[in-house]
Design a protein around this motif. Structure first.
Motif, short mmCIF file in Angstrom:
data_model
loop_
_atom_site.label_atom_id
_atom_site.label_comp_id
_atom_site.label_asym_id
_atom_site.label_seq_id
_atom_site.Cartn_x
_atom_site.Cartn_y
_atom_site.Cartn_z
N UNK A 198 0.84 -1.20 0.00
CA UNK A 198 0.00 0.00 0.00
C UNK A 198 0.87 1.25 0.00
N UNK A 199 1.96 1.21 0.76
CA UNK A 199 2.90 2.34 0.80
C UNK A 199 3.59 2.51 -0.56
N UNK A 200 3.97 1.39 -1.19
CA UNK A 200 4.59 1.46 -2.51
C UNK A 200 3.65 2.10 -3.54
N UNK A 201 2.38 1.77 -3.44
CA UNK A 201 1.40 2.34 -4.37
C UNK A 201 1.17 3.82 -4.08
N UNK A 202 1.03 4.14 -2.80
CA UNK A 202 0.79 5.53 -2.41
C UNK A 202 1.92 6.45 -2.85
N UNK A 203 3.16 5.95 -2.77
CA UNK A 203 4.33 6.77 -3.11
C UNK A 203 4.79 6.55 -4.55
N UNK A 204 4.02 5.82 -5.31
CA UNK A 204 4.25 5.62 -6.75
C UNK A 204 5.65 5.08 -7.06
N UNK A 205 6.01 4.02 -6.35
CA UNK A 205 7.25 3.32 -6.68
C UNK A 205 7.17 2.82 -8.13
N UNK A 206 8.26 2.97 -8.88
CA UNK A 206 8.25 2.58 -10.29
C UNK A 206 8.13 1.07 -10.48
N UNK A 207 8.71 0.33 -9.56
CA UNK A 207 8.60 -1.13 -9.56
C UNK A 207 8.91 -1.63 -8.17
N UNK A 208 8.70 -2.94 -7.95
CA UNK A 208 8.93 -3.54 -6.63
C UNK A 208 9.79 -4.79 -6.82
N UNK A 209 10.74 -4.99 -5.90
CA UNK A 209 11.62 -6.15 -5.89
C UNK A 209 11.25 -7.03 -4.71
N UNK A 210 10.89 -8.28 -4.96
CA UNK A 210 10.63 -9.26 -3.92
C UNK A 210 11.75 -10.30 -3.99
N UNK A 211 12.58 -10.36 -2.95
CA UNK A 211 13.81 -11.15 -3.00
C UNK A 211 13.63 -12.59 -2.56
N UNK A 212 12.40 -13.09 -2.52
CA UNK A 212 12.19 -14.52 -2.38
C UNK A 212 11.75 -15.00 -1.02
N UNK A 213 11.38 -16.29 -0.96
CA UNK A 213 10.76 -16.91 0.21
C UNK A 213 9.48 -16.17 0.58
N UNK A 214 8.57 -16.16 -0.35
CA UNK A 214 7.30 -15.44 -0.17
C UNK A 214 6.40 -16.13 0.83
N UNK A 215 6.41 -17.46 0.86
CA UNK A 215 5.67 -18.21 1.88
C UNK A 215 6.64 -19.16 2.57
N UNK A 216 6.23 -19.68 3.72
CA UNK A 216 7.11 -20.48 4.56
C UNK A 216 6.85 -21.97 4.37
N UNK A 217 7.90 -22.77 4.61
CA UNK A 217 7.76 -24.21 4.51
C UNK A 217 6.74 -24.79 5.46
N UNK A 218 6.46 -24.10 6.56
CA UNK A 218 5.50 -24.62 7.52
C UNK A 218 4.07 -24.59 7.00
N UNK A 219 3.86 -23.97 5.85
CA UNK A 219 2.53 -24.07 5.22
C UNK A 219 2.17 -25.53 4.95
N UNK A 220 3.17 -26.39 4.82
CA UNK A 220 2.92 -27.80 4.58
C UNK A 220 2.66 -28.58 5.87
N UNK A 221 2.66 -27.89 7.00
CA UNK A 221 2.46 -28.53 8.31
C UNK A 221 1.45 -27.76 9.15
#
Length: 400
Positions: A94-117
């Protein structure tokens, strides 16, 4: 099943990235570098200290590792705030959108392995047949949906692979995987250019055990051979660096390496950037530079990647990575390239940890929020490349 429909041995996940040996050093500050106390004013302090006009700005975050479970701990006792990570991610986008960031970098591990448990950890009750990885990732996709101002460049990490294969990651996150011959195995390297900066994403799980078919994958075979040579705990306890010393501790099952085809692509991509006068920022989940993180988090063949980057220090500004949750920084003494590991979203509460990166023609200004450290990284090495001049660069980034 694997991407090729064949059998694979699912890698037991590790929930203690960068902490397998109980070493929780954050790798700040480096020698000769004063670290000021982090406070709520650090983003504005970094912005005020920067000189000149901002060319553009990007949002950045690392290691969200959301799971619909109560708070918990890593193996070494670091608290982890799984549900809060989703709230923090929504706030960041929401902050990135409000401040009009040109793009966004997500450096990985978006979800955790414990989702499988989920049952084991008191998580959400799912209907029979619901894939918990898909379920959890949909929550994150909802949290990032408020940002519409530009593209989101996703890197994937080991925790992503504990939940989804590479085809699924391509479908869900839009990672532009390449099908490498002769077997058509997917590898997630790509580049994206914006206003004279080429963002080059390296896939450090190219050579890896996770979601590579044991029966048919040459990349899995290569990974097995590396681990058999380098880690006496393999295969029974492949995530353990016990008995390994120094940089050898990186040879664990939750890491991976960069294959020869991708290394050639990296060199060609950097050569292409040089030919058109573009600057380069390297993106990867795993750190590349020793000293920027605990050795247990480094790419298996970081040395080969680093050697190529040093050849192009006249255009490579910095390398950004995640994986080591406490963050870190070092400036390569040989090339002057800045190597920054960003602090994890997962391990900070009530803080909401993320960054904005302001790009100038002569420096980067990192505006850190929550527990993300702010800093300014100059481009001095690009005017006088260390590889050609014999200059030894110091860890002299300004931090706020």
């Amino acid at each position: 099943m694997t991407e090729s429909g064949k059998r694979f041995d699912f890698l037991t996940r590790s929930s203690s990235l960068g902490e397998e040996g109980g070493d929780n050093n954050s790798y700040f500050p480096r020698p000769g570098q004063e670290m000021q106390k982090i406070n709520q004013d650090s983003p504005s302090a970094a912005a005020a200290a920067a000189k000149g006009d901002v060319l553009f700005s990007v949002g950045l975050l690392a290691d969200i590792q959301y799971a619909p479970i109560p708070d918990g701990f890593s193996f070494s006792g670091n608290p982890r705030f799984y549900r809060h990570a989703l709230e923090a991610t929504r706030h960041a986008f929401e902050h990135f959108e409000e401040t009009e960031m040109d793009l966004v970098l997500n450096l990985g591990d978006t979800i955790d392995g414990k989702c499988q448990e989920l049952d084991l950890h008191g998580g959400d009750n799912l209907e029979e047949g619901v894939n918990p990885g898909h379920y959890s990732l949909e929550h994150v996709l909802g949290a990032i949906a408020p940002y519409t101002n530009g593209p989101i460049l996703h890197t994937y990490g080991n925790h992503c692979l504990y939940n989804l294969d590479r085809h699924e990651l391509q479908d869900k996150l839009g990672i532009p995987f390449v099908a490498e011959e002769p077997c058509g195995e997917l590898v997630g390297y790509f580049h994206h250019t914006h206003k004279g900066i080429r963002f080059v994403n390296i896939d450090s799980y190219d050579i890896a055990i996770m979601h590579r078919c044991e029966d048919t994958s040459p990349k899995r075979k290569e990974a097995n051979e590396i681990m058999l040579r380098k880690n006496h705990n393999f295969p029974e306890n492949m995530n353990s660096p016990e008995g390994l010393e120094g940089l050898e501790r990186r040879f664990v099952g939750f890491n991976g390496g960069v294959g020869k085809v991708q290394l050639s692509w990296l060199r060609e991509t950097l050569e292409g950037a040089r030919s058109v006068g573009e600057k380069v920022i390297i993106l990867s989940h795993q750190p590349i530079m020793p000293g920027s993180s605990n050795p247990v988090c480094l790419m298996w063949n970081y040395d080969e990647v680093l050697a190529i980057l040093r050849e192009y220090n006249d255009i490579v500004v910095a390398s950004f990575s995640g994986h080591a949750h406490q963050g870190g920084y070092v400036r390569d003494a040989e090339s002057g390239i800045h190597f920054r590991v960003f602090e994890a979203v997962l391990e900070n509460k009530p803080e909401k940890t993320y960054a904005m990166v302001d790009v100038y023609d002569h420096q980067l200004a990192i505006r850190g929020f929550g527990n993300c450290r702010s800093a300014i990284y100059d481009f001095g090495h690009m005017q006088q490349p260390a590889t050609n001049s014999g200059v030894k660069w110091k860890d002299n980034a300004s931090t706020y």
